[in-house]
Design an enzyme around this catalytic site. Structure first.
Site, short mmCIF file in Angstrom:
data_model
loop_
_atom_site.label_atom_id
_atom_site.label_comp_id
_atom_site.label_asym_id
_atom_site.label_seq_id
_atom_site.Cartn_x
_atom_site.Cartn_y
_atom_site.Cartn_z
N ASP A 24 0.82 -1.21 0.00
CA ASP A 24 0.00 0.00 0.00
C ASP A 24 0.85 1.26 0.00
O ASP A 24 2.07 1.22 0.20
CB ASP A 24 -0.91 0.02 1.24
CG ASP A 24 -2.08 -0.94 1.12
OD1 ASP A 24 -2.38 -1.35 -0.01
OD2 ASP A 24 -2.68 -1.28 2.15
N LYS A 52 -3.62 3.59 -2.32
CA LYS A 52 -4.74 4.52 -2.45
C LYS A 52 -4.40 5.75 -1.63
O LYS A 52 -4.20 5.66 -0.42
CB LYS A 52 -6.03 3.89 -1.91
CG LYS A 52 -6.36 2.52 -2.48
CD LYS A 52 -7.47 1.85 -1.69
CE LYS A 52 -7.67 0.41 -2.15
NZ LYS A 52 -8.67 -0.28 -1.30
N MET A 103 -7.61 8.99 9.35
CA MET A 103 -7.82 9.63 8.04
C MET A 103 -8.89 10.71 8.11
O MET A 103 -9.75 10.82 7.24
CB MET A 103 -8.19 8.58 6.99
CG MET A 103 -7.18 7.45 6.87
SD MET A 103 -7.83 5.93 6.13
CE MET A 103 -8.91 5.31 7.44
#
Length: 505
Positions: free
Chosen positions: A35, A56, A171
């Site tokens: 990732d 991502k 996040m």
């Protein structure tokens, strides 16, 4: 035959938080699927011949989750050990559960290797315990950005507001104001302490503090961006007393290390231990001599010399390789006196069973020549100098002038490396580097050839006068020079000049 897929947590960023099991699997993976938030320092541990990026970031996906699921199933049919490497913990907002379900339904064997999650590690590095007696008896981990297409929320805002001691948003920097508004509307006091932690556990970690009412503006003014973690609760008020990670001497400093890759790790680790973020930019590589035969002959005839002068640990390493190749060892130097320039060179000899007879007080060639002359007449003595191809002539010239028979032999070569030169040049042009370090004249020359003489305001740090002279000759201003011409000496000089309490908030 179907291989095994390992869903591995890479932790929040600091390689020191990697678990032993994760490190083992990363080292032996046949293929690595990783990732965006997996630290480059962790990826460097991998030897997998095949690596697949599926990151991502900021709403941009290299692959959809369905595509990632399909890739994992396909790879398990081709490889024995498939490592799916995720930042943090695979089962904490890592979609590891979804991937495990797909693998189970496809009949693919899998294992889960938990990782240290950012929700605990980043606050700890910021000096914020997520639980604390008398302050917080519970903690909740909450996604900071639910799917905006959902009609209803899965977050029980009323419970978070009144029933949980500490709330940690993952996040959540982009929706901080909205999430804080919901907490306040659900009953949380606007003056509740809060903190935003950017790049948690990385050397570049930054933390700002405030309250539910003030933190969104504070974070915006400070330019706090993703990836960030938000902590809400009384425990955030403890940061002022417990902050440690970003209050180390070189916290917030970015330092370029130009040393050859094989030697840079220890120096970079020492800088990072003081809080610096290092950019490893090896401008040179150490390689064997173009013609190894002269070194082999010199090693085979080592006993015929009165003195052998080693000018660096590299010289020791390559001389010993030639000695070993010819069937020799430390006994081949019986009766030969040995001079070592610098403690690192002396240590390299000691590791091979030889104690240096002479280590000059100053770690430069001229001092070695004078020390040899002070040790006694050299007229007619045979002196061997196994050293770099680009070594200066000061030592052999001085010894020959005194009557010695000096044999110079190329033990190794320094060749230009320079991978990543464009990235380093851009950082320098943007003023994003605090210091560039040089440990040899060869690194200076290669740096200027690859990047240029412009440092964008970054300080130039040199290991000693020979390197400094090469820097000035190349058009660089030397700002820091080690008092002791060693890596520890250079480290001390950088700390003295750049050491600060930056990064606190």
């Amino acid at each position: 035959m179907t291989g095994t897929v390992y869903l591995v947590g890479a932790g929040p960023g600091d390689p020191g938080l990697l678990t032993l099991r994760a490190a083992e699997l990363i080292a032996r993976a046949d293929v690595l699927v990783y990732d965006a938030l997996v630290s480059p320092a962790i990826l460097e541990r991998a030897t997998a011949p095949r690596r697949i990026y599926v990151g991502k970031r900021g709403g941009e996906h290299s692959r959809t989750q369905d595509e990632i699921n399909d890739v994992l199933v396909e790879l398990a049919r081709e490889h024995r050990c498939v490592v799916r490497l995720k930042g943090g913990d695979p089962f904490v907002f890592g979609r590891g559960g979804e991937e495990a379900l797909i693998l189970a339904r496809a009949g693919v064997p899998f294992e889960v290797v938990p990782g240290v999650t950012a929700g605990i590690a980043a606050p700890a590095y910021a000096g914020i315990p997520v639980t604390q007696r008398g302050m917080a008896a519970s903690v909740a981990f909450v996604t900071g950005h639910e799917d905006p297409t959902k009609a209803d929320t899965d977050v029980d805002w009323a419970h978070l507001a009144r029933g949980v001691g500490t709330v940690v948003f993952y996040m959540g920097v982009g929706r901080m104001a909205e999430n804080f508004r919901r907490l306040v509307e659900a009953g949380r006091a606007p003056d509740t302490p809060a903190a935003a932690i950017e790049w948690g556990t990385y050397p570049r970690q930054r933390t700002v503090t405030g309250t539910l009412a003030t933190l969104p503006d504070v974070a915006r003014e400070a330019g706090i961006g993703a990836p960030s973690l938000i902590v809400v609760g009384e425990v955030a008020s403890l940061r002022e007393q417990l902050a440690w990670w970003d209050r180390r001497p070189l916290s917030g400093k970015r330092i370029v290390v130009t040393r050859a890759r094989a030697q840079a790790s220890e120096f970079a680790a020492a800088l990072e231990a003081l809080g610096a973020e290092t950019v490893q930019f090896p401008t040179v590589r150490i390689v064997p001599p173009a013609d190894p035969e002269p070194l082999r002959r010199a090693a085979a005839g080592a006993g015929s010399f009165h003195w052998i002068v080693f000018t660096s640990a590299n010289g020791v390493q390559h001389f010993w390789a030639a000695l070993d190749e010819g069937g020799g060892d430390a006994r081949s130097l019986a009766g030969v006196r040995v001079c070592a320039i610098g403690p690192a060179t002396a240590a390299a000899l000691k590791e091979r069973g030889v104690r240096a007879d002479l280590v000059p007080g100053e770690f430069v060639g001229e001092a070695a020549a004078e020390a040899l002359l002070a040790a006694g007449p050299v007229v007619g003595l045979r002196i061997l100098l196994p050293r770099a191809d680009l070594a200066r002539a000061a030592v052999p010239d001085r010894l020959r002038a005194a009557g010695a028979d000096v044999v110079e032999v190329e033990a190794y070569r320094t060749v230009q490396d320079g991978a990543g030169a464009d990235a380093v040049r851009r950082m320098l042009e943007r003023g994003e580097v605090d210091a560039v370090t040089f440990t040899a004249a060869s690194t200076v020359r290669s740096f200027v050839q690859l990047v240029g003489a412009g440092t964008g305001g970054a300080l130039v740090a040199s290991i000693g006068p020979v390197t400094s002279a090469a820097a000035r000759e190349a058009g660089l201003q030397v700002d820091i020079e080690a008092a002791e011409y060693t890596i520890p000496g250079l480290l001390a000089a950088i700390r003295e000049r750049l050491g600060n309490q930056s990064g606190t908030a």
